[in-house]
Design a protein around this motif. Structure first.
Motif, PDB file in Angstrom:
ATOM      1  N   TYR A 115      12.149  29.610   2.730  1.00 27.99           N
ATOM      2  CA  TYR A 115      13.269  30.152   1.942  1.00 27.99           C
ATOM      3  C   TYR A 115      14.557  30.122   2.754  1.00 27.99           C
ATOM      4  O   TYR A 115      15.620  29.741   2.245  1.00 27.99           O
ATOM      5  N   MET A 116      14.478  30.509   4.012  1.00 27.74           N
ATOM      6  CA  MET A 116      15.673  30.550   4.854  1.00 27.74           C
ATOM      7  C   MET A 116      16.266  29.157   5.049  1.00 27.74           C
ATOM      8  O   MET A 116      17.486  28.979   5.020  1.00 27.74           O
ATOM      9  N   SER A 117      15.414  28.160   5.234  1.00 29.15           N
ATOM     10  CA  SER A 117      15.908  26.796   5.429  1.00 29.15           C
ATOM     11  C   SER A 117      16.599  26.273   4.174  1.00 29.15           C
ATOM     12  O   SER A 117      17.715  25.736   4.236  1.00 29.15           O
ATOM     13  N   ALA A 118      15.944  26.442   3.018  1.00 30.21           N
ATOM     14  CA  ALA A 118      16.550  25.996   1.762  1.00 30.21           C
ATOM     15  C   ALA A 118      17.804  26.803   1.451  1.00 30.21           C
ATOM     16  O   ALA A 118      18.800  26.267   0.950  1.00 30.21           O
ATOM     17  N   GLY A 119      17.772  28.105   1.759  1.00 28.38           N
ATOM     18  CA  GLY A 119      18.946  28.945   1.533  1.00 28.38           C
ATOM     19  C   GLY A 119      20.125  28.525   2.388  1.00 28.38           C
ATOM     20  O   GLY A 119      21.279  28.549   1.934  1.00 28.38           O
ATOM     21  N   LEU A 158      10.352  19.285   9.878  1.00 24.09           N
ATOM     22  CA  LEU A 158      10.352  18.801   8.493  1.00 24.09           C
ATOM     23  C   LEU A 158      11.278  19.642   7.614  1.00 24.09           C
ATOM     24  O   LEU A 158      12.025  19.102   6.784  1.00 24.09           O
ATOM     25  N   ALA A 159      11.231  20.965   7.778  1.00 24.98           N
ATOM     26  CA  ALA A 159      12.119  21.828   6.998  1.00 24.98           C
ATOM     27  C   ALA A 159      13.578  21.542   7.337  1.00 24.98           C
ATOM     28  O   ALA A 159      14.437  21.479   6.440  1.00 24.98           O
ATOM     29  N   PHE A 160      13.866  21.356   8.612  1.00 23.33           N
ATOM     30  CA  PHE A 160      15.237  21.066   9.035  1.00 23.33           C
ATOM     31  C   PHE A 160      15.679  19.691   8.536  1.00 23.33           C
ATOM     32  O   PHE A 160      16.844  19.494   8.177  1.00 23.33           O
ATOM     33  N   VAL A 166      16.997  28.432  -7.686  1.00 22.28           N
ATOM     34  CA  VAL A 166      16.744  27.020  -7.383  1.00 22.28           C
ATOM     35  C   VAL A 166      15.610  26.890  -6.372  1.00 22.28           C
ATOM     36  O   VAL A 166      14.757  25.994  -6.465  1.00 22.28           O
ATOM     37  N   ILE A 167      15.578  27.800  -5.404  1.00 26.59           N
ATOM     38  CA  ILE A 167      14.599  27.721  -4.319  1.00 26.59           C
ATOM     39  C   ILE A 167      13.184  28.027  -4.797  1.00 26.59           C
ATOM     40  O   ILE A 167      12.209  27.485  -4.265  1.00 26.59           O
ATOM     41  N   SER A 168      13.047  28.875  -5.807  1.00 25.88           N
ATOM     42  CA  SER A 168      11.728  29.395  -6.176  1.00 25.88           C
ATOM     43  C   SER A 168      10.708  28.295  -6.451  1.00 25.88           C
ATOM     44  O   SER A 168       9.564  28.360  -5.979  1.00 25.88           O
ATOM     45  N   LEU A 169      11.095  27.266  -7.200  1.00 27.89           N
ATOM     46  CA  LEU A 169      10.151  26.196  -7.519  1.00 27.89           C
ATOM     47  C   LEU A 169       9.814  25.374  -6.277  1.00 27.89           C
ATOM     48  O   LEU A 169       8.649  24.997  -6.064  1.00 27.89           O
ATOM     49  N   LEU A 170      10.822  25.096  -5.441  1.00 30.98           N
ATOM     50  CA  LEU A 170      10.569  24.347  -4.213  1.00 30.98           C
ATOM     51  C   LEU A 170       9.617  25.115  -3.301  1.00 30.98           C
ATOM     52  O   LEU A 170       8.704  24.536  -2.701  1.00 30.98           O
ATOM     53  N   LEU A 171       9.828  26.418  -3.204  1.00 31.48           N
ATOM     54  CA  LEU A 171       8.969  27.239  -2.355  1.00 31.48           C
ATOM     55  C   LEU A 171       7.546  27.280  -2.901  1.00 31.48           C
ATOM     56  O   LEU A 171       6.573  27.315  -2.133  1.00 31.48           O
ATOM     57  N   PHE A 172       7.416  27.246  -4.221  1.00 28.09           N
ATOM     58  CA  PHE A 172       6.086  27.244  -4.830  1.00 28.09           C
ATOM     59  C   PHE A 172       5.315  25.982  -4.435  1.00 28.09           C
ATOM     60  O   PHE A 172       4.108  26.042  -4.166  1.00 28.09           O
ATOM     61  N   THR A 173       5.997  24.838  -4.381  1.00 28.22           N
ATOM     62  CA  THR A 173       5.315  23.604  -3.966  1.00 28.22           C
ATOM     63  C   THR A 173       4.904  23.678  -2.497  1.00 28.22           C
ATOM     64  O   THR A 173       3.885  23.099  -2.106  1.00 28.22           O
ATOM     65  N   THR A 174       5.679  24.390  -1.686  1.00 29.64           N
ATOM     66  CA  THR A 174       5.313  24.569  -0.278  1.00 29.64           C
ATOM     67  C   THR A 174       4.028  25.377  -0.149  1.00 29.64           C
ATOM     68  O   THR A 174       3.092  24.991   0.569  1.00 29.64           O
ATOM     69  N   LEU A 175       3.971  26.501  -0.842  1.00 26.66           N
ATOM     70  CA  LEU A 175       2.847  27.423  -0.692  1.00 26.66           C
ATOM     71  C   LEU A 175       1.565  26.860  -1.293  1.00 26.66           C
ATOM     72  O   LEU A 175       0.476  27.023  -0.722  1.00 26.66           O
ATOM     73  N   THR A 176       1.672  26.197  -2.440  1.00 21.45           N
ATOM     74  CA  THR A 176       0.476  25.583  -3.025  1.00 21.45           C
ATOM     75  C   THR A 176      -0.009  24.416  -2.170  1.00 21.45           C
ATOM     76  O   THR A 176      -1.221  24.173  -2.077  1.00 21.45           O
ATOM     77  N   ALA A 177       0.921  23.705  -1.529  1.00 18.42           N
ATOM     78  CA  ALA A 177       0.522  22.618  -0.629  1.00 18.42           C
ATOM     79  C   ALA A 177      -0.240  23.163   0.577  1.00 18.42           C
ATOM     80  O   ALA A 177      -1.164  22.512   1.090  1.00 18.42           O
ATOM     81  N   MET A 178       0.119  24.358   1.044  1.00 20.75           N
ATOM     82  CA  MET A 178      -0.617  24.978   2.149  1.00 20.75           C
ATOM     83  C   MET A 178      -2.070  25.235   1.764  1.00 20.75           C
ATOM     84  O   MET A 178      -2.999  24.925   2.521  1.00 20.75           O
ATOM     85  N   ILE A 179      -2.267  25.797   0.579  1.00 24.85           N
ATOM     86  CA  ILE A 179      -3.629  26.088   0.119  1.00 24.85           C
ATOM     87  C   ILE A 179      -4.400  24.787  -0.105  1.00 24.85           C
ATOM     88  O   ILE A 179      -5.584  24.679   0.243  1.00 24.85           O
ATOM     89  N   ALA A 220      28.562  30.677   9.011  1.00 26.87           N
ATOM     90  CA  ALA A 220      27.860  31.449  10.044  1.00 26.87           C
ATOM     91  C   ALA A 220      26.536  31.983   9.504  1.00 26.87           C
ATOM     92  O   ALA A 220      25.507  31.969  10.197  1.00 26.87           O
ATOM     93  N   PHE A 221      26.558  32.440   8.266  1.00 25.05           N
ATOM     94  CA  PHE A 221      25.340  32.928   7.614  1.00 25.05           C
ATOM     95  C   PHE A 221      24.320  31.801   7.487  1.00 25.05           C
ATOM     96  O   PHE A 221      23.131  31.978   7.794  1.00 25.05           O
ATOM     97  N   ALA A 222      24.783  30.623   7.057  1.00 31.36           N
ATOM     98  CA  ALA A 222      23.889  29.473   6.909  1.00 31.36           C
ATOM     99  C   ALA A 222      23.309  29.057   8.256  1.00 31.36           C
ATOM    100  O   ALA A 222      22.114  28.740   8.364  1.00 31.36           O
ATOM    101  N   GLY A 223      24.142  29.056   9.291  1.00 30.65           N
ATOM    102  CA  GLY A 223      23.655  28.700  10.618  1.00 30.65           C
ATOM    103  C   GLY A 223      22.597  29.663  11.118  1.00 30.65           C
ATOM    104  O   GLY A 223      21.595  29.249  11.724  1.00 30.65           O
ATOM    105  N   SER A 224      22.794  30.948  10.849  1.00 29.40           N
ATOM    106  CA  SER A 224      21.804  31.954  11.252  1.00 29.40           C
ATOM    107  C   SER A 224      20.487  31.747  10.514  1.00 29.40           C
ATOM    108  O   SER A 224      19.404  31.855  11.105  1.00 29.40           O
ATOM    109  N   LEU A 225      20.580  31.447   9.217  1.00 29.40           N
ATOM    110  CA  LEU A 225      19.368  31.185   8.438  1.00 29.40           C
ATOM    111  C   LEU A 225      18.628  29.960   8.967  1.00 29.40           C
ATOM    112  O   LEU A 225      17.398  29.974   9.101  1.00 29.40           O
TER     113      LEU A 225
END
Length: 403
Positions: A163-167, A228-230, A130-143, A204-209
């Motif tokens: 990835y950590m935030s979405a995860g 913004l990520a948060f 699920v994250i892969s497409l969202l992350l792709f929009t992040t990285l292309t937006a950077m460029i 706990a795992f989610a909080g650490s991420l």
């Protein structure tokens, strides 16, 4: 700011973002605590906590308006103490004796023993597909924002932090939706359902991420990026999962805004700003989301119905769903052409958007003519390719025009 200046003065420009971060954390905490401790006393305590912080924000705004007279500054500081006390009170009520701990409910009966969790189970909590497409929009937006390669350190740091935030958001979602995941075949074996990862460990795992994501994005990019990520995380958990998902078929329309934050994260990471072009990218993902998810909902409507989730095909039927898909497709077409009116966007993007939109409309019209699984599946899978290519071409176009 002069490095010799007192540290509190140096961080003053960050005060609005710090205040926003605290507010987001309290909103997330209130939503989760109300879900995990379903007791009137706890709900009243969290309501006071959030209400007092909202009042504190108003006091801060008045301080700015009246140019911070000393009495108002003192009152602002006193309210900070009151807010802290309200947080402590919520903790006391949440862990009081006699209040059910929802996350400690046992796993459903199974003939197979609960197995020990592996690293693959923790990766599964983040929903990498699920994250892969969202992350792709992040990285292309950077460029696109930079008009060239933004640099390896910031690029890969934002990829990791994003990835950590979405995860983290997805892991919390699995804890909240554990009861309905049990009733759906495709989600019944999730580690939060089987309790191979106990809900407390998943949280706990989610909080650490989430904490790690905020730190990485702030350190490698800037605080606006981290906030913004948060914000996307909190919107997904509180607004979509807790407030809307089980209550209205409009859940994906409003809640889908959470998935539109990644382009803002990418743009802010290299510019520390959100100009109109970045907001257009947000709008593109926002209006594309119903087309994508309602096509999926047509495929999974029986499972959603069994789980009691009022997705549009369950609540209104197939015909109404397809009509809504077509309407949002038209809106998506219009919004994707809008960036061309701004400077810095060229013909490469316009031509690609035209071709992609033509095929999107064609697939929607075919589905409207005959509503069946193959056509719904075709639209669902094409919508992912559509968004990925659209953002890729947009980034290429920006490199050609700006770089």
């Amino acid at each position: 700011v002069n490095p010799a200046t007192f540290w509190m003065v140096r961080v003053q420009p960050l005060h609005p973002l710090i205040a926003a971060s605290v507010g987001l954390f309290l909103a997330l905490a209130a939503g989760l605590i109300n879900h995990l401790r379903p007791h009137p006393m706890v709900r009243q305590a969290t309501t006071w906590m959030v209400g007092l912080y909202a009042f504190q924000i108003a006091v801060g705004a008045l301080n700015i308006w009246f140019k911070a007279p000393i009495p108002m500054q003192m009152f602002h500081l006193v309210m900070a103490d009151v807010n802290f006390i309200s947080v402590i009170a919520v903790g006391v009520f949440a862990f009081a004796e006699g209040i059910e701990k929802v996350e400690s409910r046992p796993a459903p009966f199974s003939e197979e023993p609960v197995r020990r969790a592996t690293w693959k189970d923790y990766v599964a909590l983040t929903k990498p597909r699920v994250i892969s497409l969202l992350l792709f929009t992040t990285l292309t937006a950077m460029i696109a924002a930079q008009g060239t390669w933004p640099g390896a350190i910031v690029f890969f740091s934002v990829a990791l932090g994003g990835y950590m935030s979405a995860g983290a958001a997805n892991a919390i979602n699995m804890v909240i939706d554990r009861d309905i995941d049990l009733t759906m075949k495709r989600t019944a074996t999730r580690p939060t359902v089987t309790q191979s990862i106990p809900s407390r460990d998943a949280l706990a795992f989610a909080g650490s991420l989430a904490l790690g994501s905020f730190a990485i994005l702030w350190a490698a990019a800037n605080m606006l990026t981290a906030v913004l990520a948060f914000t996307g995380l909190v919107f997904y958990v509180v607004v979509y999962t807790l407030m809307l998902k089980r209550r209205t078929w409009q859940n994906i329309v409003i809640g889908g805004a959470a998935g539109a934050f990644p382009p803002l994260v990418g743009w802010a990471a290299v510019t520390n700003s959100l100009p109109p072009l970045a907001l257009y990218l947000f709008a593109i993902v926002f209006v594309w989301t119903p087309v994508h998810f309602w096509a999926l909902a047509l495929l999974l409507k029986d499972e959603y119905a069994a789980a009691g989730v009022p997705m549009l095909p369950v609540a209104k039927g197939d015909k109404a769903t397809v009509d809504q898909i077509l309407m949002y497709t038209i809106v998506t077409v219009l919004v994707t052409f809008a960036p061309f009116i701004l400077p810095g966007v060229g013909w490469t993007y316009l031509v690609a958007a035209g071709l992609l939109n033509a095929l999107l409309v064609m697939k929607c019209l075919k589905l409207r003519k005959v509503v069946d699984r193959p056509r719904a599946s075709g639209l669902f899978h094409y919508s992912m390719i559509y968004l990925a290519i659209l953002f890729l071409v947009f980034a290429i176009d920006r490199v050609l025009v700006v770089g």
